[in-house]
Design an enzyme around this catalytic site. Structure first.
Site, PDB file in Angstrom:
ATOM      1  N   GLU A   1      -5.908  -8.493   0.781  1.00 31.52           N
ATOM      2  CA  GLU A   1      -6.531  -8.170   2.067  1.00 31.52           C
ATOM      3  C   GLU A   1      -7.986  -7.824   1.841  1.00 31.52           C
ATOM      4  O   GLU A   1      -8.328  -7.104   0.896  1.00 31.52           O
ATOM      5  CB  GLU A   1      -5.894  -6.928   2.724  1.00 31.52           C
ATOM      6  CG  GLU A   1      -4.522  -7.141   3.284  1.00 31.52           C
ATOM      7  CD  GLU A   1      -3.973  -5.880   3.948  1.00 31.52           C
ATOM      8  OE1 GLU A   1      -4.750  -5.040   4.421  1.00 31.52           O
ATOM      9  OE2 GLU A   1      -2.735  -5.747   3.974  1.00 31.52           O
TER      10      GLU A   1
ATOM     11  N   GLU B   1       0.781  -1.237   0.000  1.00 26.02           N
ATOM     12  CA  GLU B   1       0.000   0.000   0.000  1.00 26.02           C
ATOM     13  C   GLU B   1       0.816   1.293   0.000  1.00 26.02           C
ATOM     14  O   GLU B   1       0.835   2.036   0.997  1.00 26.02           O
ATOM     15  CB  GLU B   1      -0.966   0.012   1.188  1.00 26.02           C
ATOM     16  CG  GLU B   1      -1.991  -1.095   1.133  1.00 26.02           C
ATOM     17  CD  GLU B   1      -3.016  -1.007   2.260  1.00 26.02           C
ATOM     18  OE1 GLU B   1      -2.839  -0.196   3.191  1.00 26.02           O
ATOM     19  OE2 GLU B   1      -3.994  -1.771   2.210  1.00 26.02           O
TER      20      GLU B   1
END
Ligand code: GBH
Length: 453
Positions: free
Chosen positions: A358, A163
């Site tokens: 995720e 991320e």
């Protein structure tokens, strides 16, 4: 819902969030040690010093994963456990920890999916500027080489970085996460360029040094615009919004994914951010666009948008409405369409297989009087999102895997231990793990190959 036979059913965690043992066996401090140990930065000054004590309890945790029946476990490595100063001397104890963990996962029939960097940069490198320093490309490449040589025969699935928008958006721009900086947009864009080059270097290094076959990616995330209705106009507006580069923020997905997959920054961003751009060379773009094998994507929630008078997206005035179902974190609106459209639109634009690295739900789960951790909301959440994933596959998206976040309750960054995402409940006083109802539900779902009863 139904899933391909070889679908990768997994669960995930990250080093700093579960390991603890922050100063044992020669581990150096990371930016998250420094940040969490600074009063006022994290909810009730919680730290990752002990976390889930996974560093000592990993055998028990792997056993739990075996019971869950996941095919794959996504872990991250603590860079400063392996290279306490970020570069230079290698700590054998750090490598040995991951060595043993990976052996034991493989023995349990679980594929390790390894993320090199999930936010816990060695503090020594932050001292030299972190991602503001162009030497990061070499530091990260060097670290990747150490890891690849040691683990690359047994680890076949990699993610370089987790991320980027959080690292730079929350860490360098807003200062809410470590290292807590408030840099100009110009500096953030320069750091972003260095981050992308570091990713590219790591891809090269992994290809050069892993002895086994490799599947390599980087875990992206974004804000999902979700069509407020299923009218063609709203869908078109949301699709357009997803890839736009208009805000001087780090949350522009195309800014991160286009250079890697398509080989160039999006035109719209180049125009809008022109005055703040770093120098971008052809050699940089060649490095950044080293081919990757799949798209890893972390997806939780989204915002409803509708077509405005000009056809462009505007936030739906109704928003989510008062009382919309959500988790305990304010941004976690339950929005299964987010995962559906993420899969559809990324497939269209990037034409690569997708793995959801995720997806998860946080709550205030606790062990009930009957000794069990009941979490019906999480089961409902997973049912909704997995149904949406299955629908995306039916509609043409090549989704190959799903990792629930997280295997255990853990250190939720600036929220400390307040919000629980785990399939396994952790009592932080005793370190007792109690599988939640969702753990057994997911186990049974995996056993049935993804069909609901
Ligand atoms: C992941 O980040 C992390 O990889 C993981 O470590 C973490 O524990 C997990 O999620 C749960 O938080 O600006 O209001 O639109 C998720 C990061 C946070 C990205 C919310 C999108 C949207 C917030 N996501 N964010 S908002």
């Amino acid at each position: 819902m139904s899933f391909p036979k070889d679908f990768t059913w997994g669960a995930a965690a990250a080093a700093y969030q579960i390991e603890g043992a922050w100063n044992l066996d020669g581990r150096g401090p990371s930016v998250w040690d420094v940040f969490s140990q600074t009063p006022g930065k994290v909810f009730e000054n919680h730290t990752g010093n002990v976390a889930c004590d996974h560093y000592h309890r990993w055998r028990e945790d792997v056993e739990l994963m075996g019971e869950l029946g996941i095919k794959a476990y996504r872990l991250s490595l603590s860079w400063s456990r392996i290279l306490p100063e970020g570069t230079g001397a290698v700590k054998e104890a750090g490598l040995k920890f991951y060595d043993d963990l990976i052996d034991s996962l493989l023995a349990a029939g679980i594929q390790p999916w390894v993320t090199l960097f999930h936010w816990d940069l060695p503090q020594a490198l932050q001292g030299k500027g972190g991602f503001m320093n162009p030497d990061m490309v070499d530091w990260f490449g060097n670290y990747a080489a150490v890891v690849a040589k040691r683990l690359g025969a047994r680890v076949n699935h990699w993610m370089t970085i987790n991320e980027p928008p959080v690292i730079l958006g929350s860490g360098y721009q807003d200062g809410m996460f470590a290292p807590g900086l408030k840099e100009s947009y110009e500096n953030c864009l320069s750091a972003a360029h260095i981050l992308l080059k570091s990713h590219g270097r790591a891809v090269q290094v992994l290809r050069a040094h892993c002895q086994g076959p490799q599947q390599i990616s980087i875990a992206h995330t974004s804000r999902e615009p979700i069509p407020a209705t299923d009218s063609a106009e709203d869908i078109e507006a949301a699709r357009g919004r997803y890839f736009r580069c208009v805000e001087e923020r780090m949350w522009n997905l195309a800014w991160w994914a286009d250079p890697i997959v398509l080989g160039n920054y999006p035109e719209e961003g180049l125009k809008n951010f022109e005055k703040d751009l770093p120098t971008i060379t052809d050699a940089d773009m060649a490095l950044i666009s080293e081919p990757i094998d799949y798209l890893a994507y972390n997806c939780y929630s989204g915002s409803k948008v509708q077509a405005g008078p000009d056809g462009k997206a505007e936030l739906s005035p109704e928003g989510w409405g008062i009382g919309n179902p959500r988790g305990t974190l304010p941004w976690l609106n339950i929005a299964p369409d987010a995962i559906y459209w993420a899969a559809r639109w990324q497939t269209e634009r990037y034409k690569l297989p997708i793995v959801f690295a995720e997806n998860g739900f946080c709550n205030t789960d606790f062990v009930h009087l009957d000794g069990k951790a009941h979490d019906p909301q999480r089961i409902d959440f997973m049912t909704r999102y997995l149904t949406a994933v299955s629908r995306a596959i039916t509609d043409g998206a090549d989704v190959q895997g799903y990792f629930y976040w997280s295997i255990l309750d853990n250190f939720e960054w600036a929220e400390g231990y307040k919000d629980r995402f785990g399939l396994g409940h952790v009592d932080y006083q005793t370190q007792v793990r109690t599988p939640k109802d969702s753990f057994y539900w997911y186990r049974d779902l995996i056993q049935r190959g993804g069909t609901l009863v």
